[in-house]
Design a protein around this motif. Structure first.
Motif, PDB file in Angstrom:
ATOM      1  N   ARG A 158       2.657  15.057  -1.225  1.00  0.00           N
ATOM      2  CA  ARG A 158       2.096  14.209   0.211  1.00  0.00           C
ATOM      3  C   ARG A 158       2.777  12.866   0.072  1.00  0.00           C
ATOM      4  O   ARG A 158       2.845  12.077   1.104  1.00  0.00           O
ATOM      5  CB  ARG A 158       0.657  14.402   0.363  1.00  0.00           C
ATOM      6  N   GLY A 159       3.075  12.336  -1.257  1.00  0.00           N
ATOM      7  CA  GLY A 159       3.592  10.847  -1.250  1.00  0.00           C
ATOM      8  C   GLY A 159       4.905  10.762  -0.663  1.00  0.00           C
ATOM      9  O   GLY A 159       5.438   9.848  -0.365  1.00  0.00           O
ATOM     10  N   CYS A 160       5.449  12.026  -0.480  1.00  0.00           N
ATOM     11  CA  CYS A 160       6.882  11.957   0.321  1.00  0.00           C
ATOM     12  C   CYS A 160       7.009  11.314   1.585  1.00  0.00           C
ATOM     13  O   CYS A 160       8.019  11.137   2.163  1.00  0.00           O
ATOM     14  CB  CYS A 160       7.605  13.519   0.283  1.00  0.00           C
ATOM     15  N   ALA A 161       5.767  11.375   2.360  1.00  0.00           N
ATOM     16  CA  ALA A 161       5.826  11.002   3.556  1.00  0.00           C
ATOM     17  C   ALA A 161       6.184   9.536   3.760  1.00  0.00           C
ATOM     18  O   ALA A 161       6.280   9.101   4.863  1.00  0.00           O
ATOM     19  CB  ALA A 161       4.225  11.263   4.327  1.00  0.00           C
ATOM     20  N   HIS A 162       6.136   8.892   2.478  1.00  0.00           N
ATOM     21  CA  HIS A 162       6.288   7.421   2.640  1.00  0.00           C
ATOM     22  C   HIS A 162       7.865   7.014   2.273  1.00  0.00           C
ATOM     23  O   HIS A 162       8.073   5.852   2.167  1.00  0.00           O
ATOM     24  CB  HIS A 162       5.667   6.759   1.541  1.00  0.00           C
ATOM     25  N   LEU A 163       8.798   7.965   2.379  1.00  0.00           N
ATOM     26  CA  LEU A 163      10.119   7.831   1.941  1.00  0.00           C
ATOM     27  C   LEU A 163      10.836   7.926   3.304  1.00  0.00           C
ATOM     28  O   LEU A 163      10.480   8.914   4.166  1.00  0.00           O
ATOM     29  CB  LEU A 163      10.465   9.007   0.837  1.00  0.00           C
ATOM     30  N   SER A 164      11.721   7.212   3.614  1.00  0.00           N
ATOM     31  CA  SER A 164      12.942   7.432   4.718  1.00  0.00           C
ATOM     32  C   SER A 164      13.605   8.639   4.259  1.00  0.00           C
ATOM     33  O   SER A 164      14.003   8.901   3.204  1.00  0.00           O
ATOM     34  CB  SER A 164      13.636   6.278   4.896  1.00  0.00           C
ATOM     35  N   ARG A 214      17.577  19.117  -1.813  1.00  0.00           N
ATOM     36  CA  ARG A 214      16.269  19.958  -1.770  1.00  0.00           C
ATOM     37  C   ARG A 214      15.034  19.064  -1.116  1.00  0.00           C
ATOM     38  O   ARG A 214      14.178  19.674  -0.851  1.00  0.00           O
ATOM     39  CB  ARG A 214      15.808  20.675  -3.072  1.00  0.00           C
ATOM     40  N   GLY A 215      15.115  17.993  -1.464  1.00  0.00           N
ATOM     41  CA  GLY A 215      14.196  16.874  -0.798  1.00  0.00           C
ATOM     42  C   GLY A 215      12.863  16.731  -1.911  1.00  0.00           C
ATOM     43  O   GLY A 215      12.739  17.291  -2.876  1.00  0.00           O
ATOM     44  N   CYS A 216      12.218  15.794  -1.521  1.00  0.00           N
ATOM     45  CA  CYS A 216      11.104  15.184  -2.167  1.00  0.00           C
ATOM     46  C   CYS A 216       9.988  16.207  -2.285  1.00  0.00           C
ATOM     47  O   CYS A 216       9.402  16.432  -3.473  1.00  0.00           O
ATOM     48  CB  CYS A 216      10.581  13.863  -1.637  1.00  0.00           C
ATOM     49  N   ARG A 217       9.653  16.874  -1.350  1.00  0.00           N
ATOM     50  CA  ARG A 217       8.532  17.930  -1.217  1.00  0.00           C
ATOM     51  C   ARG A 217       8.709  18.922  -2.169  1.00  0.00           C
ATOM     52  O   ARG A 217       7.921  19.361  -3.002  1.00  0.00           O
ATOM     53  CB  ARG A 217       8.406  18.382   0.136  1.00  0.00           C
ATOM     54  N   ARG A 277       5.306   2.702  11.170  1.00  0.00           N
ATOM     55  CA  ARG A 277       5.002   3.196   9.876  1.00  0.00           C
ATOM     56  C   ARG A 277       5.940   2.265   8.748  1.00  0.00           C
ATOM     57  O   ARG A 277       6.786   1.742   9.292  1.00  0.00           O
ATOM     58  CB  ARG A 277       5.533   4.460   9.610  1.00  0.00           C
ATOM     59  N   TRP A 278       5.260   2.022   7.754  1.00  0.00           N
ATOM     60  CA  TRP A 278       6.087   1.450   6.831  1.00  0.00           C
ATOM     61  C   TRP A 278       6.768   2.627   5.848  1.00  0.00           C
ATOM     62  O   TRP A 278       6.067   3.669   5.330  1.00  0.00           O
ATOM     63  CB  TRP A 278       5.326   0.583   5.816  1.00  0.00           C
ATOM     64  N   LEU A 279       8.117   2.468   5.383  1.00  0.00           N
ATOM     65  CA  LEU A 279       8.677   3.488   4.598  1.00  0.00           C
ATOM     66  C   LEU A 279       9.738   2.831   3.730  1.00  0.00           C
ATOM     67  O   LEU A 279      10.119   1.708   3.855  1.00  0.00           O
ATOM     68  CB  LEU A 279       9.756   4.196   5.465  1.00  0.00           C
ATOM     69  N   ILE A 280       9.733   3.531   2.587  1.00  0.00           N
ATOM     70  CA  ILE A 280      10.474   2.994   1.449  1.00  0.00           C
ATOM     71  C   ILE A 280      11.946   3.282   1.708  1.00  0.00           C
ATOM     72  O   ILE A 280      12.188   4.742   2.057  1.00  0.00           O
ATOM     73  CB  ILE A 280      10.013   3.679  -0.022  1.00  0.00           C
ATOM     74  N   VAL A 281      12.844   2.608   1.814  1.00  0.00           N
ATOM     75  CA  VAL A 281      14.205   2.730   2.330  1.00  0.00           C
ATOM     76  C   VAL A 281      15.169   2.651   1.409  1.00  0.00           C
ATOM     77  O   VAL A 281      16.413   3.156   1.578  1.00  0.00           O
ATOM     78  CB  VAL A 281      14.503   1.870   3.723  1.00  0.00           C
ATOM     79  N   ALA A 282      14.967   1.862   0.225  1.00  0.00           N
ATOM     80  CA  ALA A 282      15.832   1.698  -0.874  1.00  0.00           C
ATOM     81  C   ALA A 282      15.204   1.499  -2.290  1.00  0.00           C
ATOM     82  O   ALA A 282      14.019   1.126  -2.245  1.00  0.00           O
ATOM     83  CB  ALA A 282      16.989   0.477  -0.522  1.00  0.00           C
ATOM     84  N   THR A 320       0.702  -1.204  -0.019  1.00  0.00           N
ATOM     85  CA  THR A 320       0.173   0.157   0.002  1.00  0.00           C
ATOM     86  C   THR A 320       0.748   1.253  -0.067  1.00  0.00           C
ATOM     87  O   THR A 320       0.614   2.391  -0.763  1.00  0.00           O
ATOM     88  CB  THR A 320      -0.908   0.113   1.252  1.00  0.00           C
ATOM     89  N   VAL A 321       1.998   1.152   0.725  1.00  0.00           N
ATOM     90  CA  VAL A 321       2.744   2.371   0.949  1.00  0.00           C
ATOM     91  C   VAL A 321       3.518   2.702  -0.766  1.00  0.00           C
ATOM     92  O   VAL A 321       3.349   3.736  -1.032  1.00  0.00           O
ATOM     93  CB  VAL A 321       4.162   2.131   1.824  1.00  0.00           C
ATOM     94  N   LEU A 322       4.205   1.689  -1.305  1.00  0.00           N
ATOM     95  CA  LEU A 322       4.732   1.789  -2.512  1.00  0.00           C
ATOM     96  C   LEU A 322       3.461   2.149  -3.572  1.00  0.00           C
ATOM     97  O   LEU A 322       3.532   2.977  -4.422  1.00  0.00           O
ATOM     98  CB  LEU A 322       5.097   0.207  -3.072  1.00  0.00           C
ATOM     99  N   PHE A 323       2.454   1.556  -3.571  1.00  0.00           N
ATOM    100  CA  PHE A 323       1.286   2.200  -4.197  1.00  0.00           C
ATOM    101  C   PHE A 323       1.020   3.478  -4.399  1.00  0.00           C
ATOM    102  O   PHE A 323       0.842   4.297  -5.190  1.00  0.00           O
ATOM    103  CB  PHE A 323      -0.051   1.281  -3.971  1.00  0.00           C
TER     104      PHE A 323
END
Length: 163
Positions: A71-77, A88-91, A158-163, A56-59
């Motif tokens: 807002r999808g950046c909240a799913h990234l480590s 500068r970051g994802c946001r 939480r589940w985060l995308i780490v790599a 779901t996080v990746l989706f």
């Protein structure tokens, strides 16, 4: 002079020509084979349930790229965010990065689903390769924003995308 055949005669012609020498239509079918575009679900329903939060996080992240929604950046480590989007970051970088993607890739991301996730490389991780994703259209190509594989890890609650 044109000759007009009645519609009934046109319907009977294929039926009569499909009959074999025995007078019966052949009912044999070729063997059924799976379609190459259909992804079969995992054999273990328990593994599918365990991987649901990671999938779901990746989706959500992939769909947010298609929308250019930060807002999808909240799913990234934080480490993956810096490695993918820079200082500068994802946001800040997500909307321009989405605009740089080809229209075909954006369209593909709008219809992507994550049907499976493989356990590993660590015990609490799940890995999803871009080839494991299911696309409604042609698959998107990996780019600066799209990775060829993703590792999703549970960090605290939480589940985060780490790599």
């Amino acid at each position: 002079m044109r000759v007009r055949l009645p519609i009934a005669a046109l319907v009977l012609v294929p039926v009569l020509t499909s009959c074999g020498s025995g007078g019966e239509a052949e009912n044999s079918m070729p063997p059924l084979t799976p379609e190459p575009t259909i992804t079969l679900p995992p054999q273990d329903p328990a593994a599918e349930r365990r991987s649901l939060p990671a999938r779901t996080v990746l989706f959500r992240y992939l769909r947010s790229i298609a929308a250019g929604d930060p807002r999808g950046c909240a799913h990234l480590s934080p480490a993956y965010d810096r490695a993918t989007f820079g200082a500068r970051g994802c946001r800040v970088q997500m909307p321009p990065a989405a605009r740089r993607l080809p229209a075909g890739d954006l369209n593909a991301l709008r219809g992507v689903t994550v049907p499976i996730a493989n356990e590993g490389p660590e015990p609490a991780d799940y890995t999803v390769h871009i080839t494991d994703l299911q696309w409604r259209t042609e698959p998107a190509d990996p780019s600066d924003v799209l990775a060829s594989s993703y590792v999703i890890r549970r960090v605290g609650t939480r589940w985060l995308i780490v790599a």
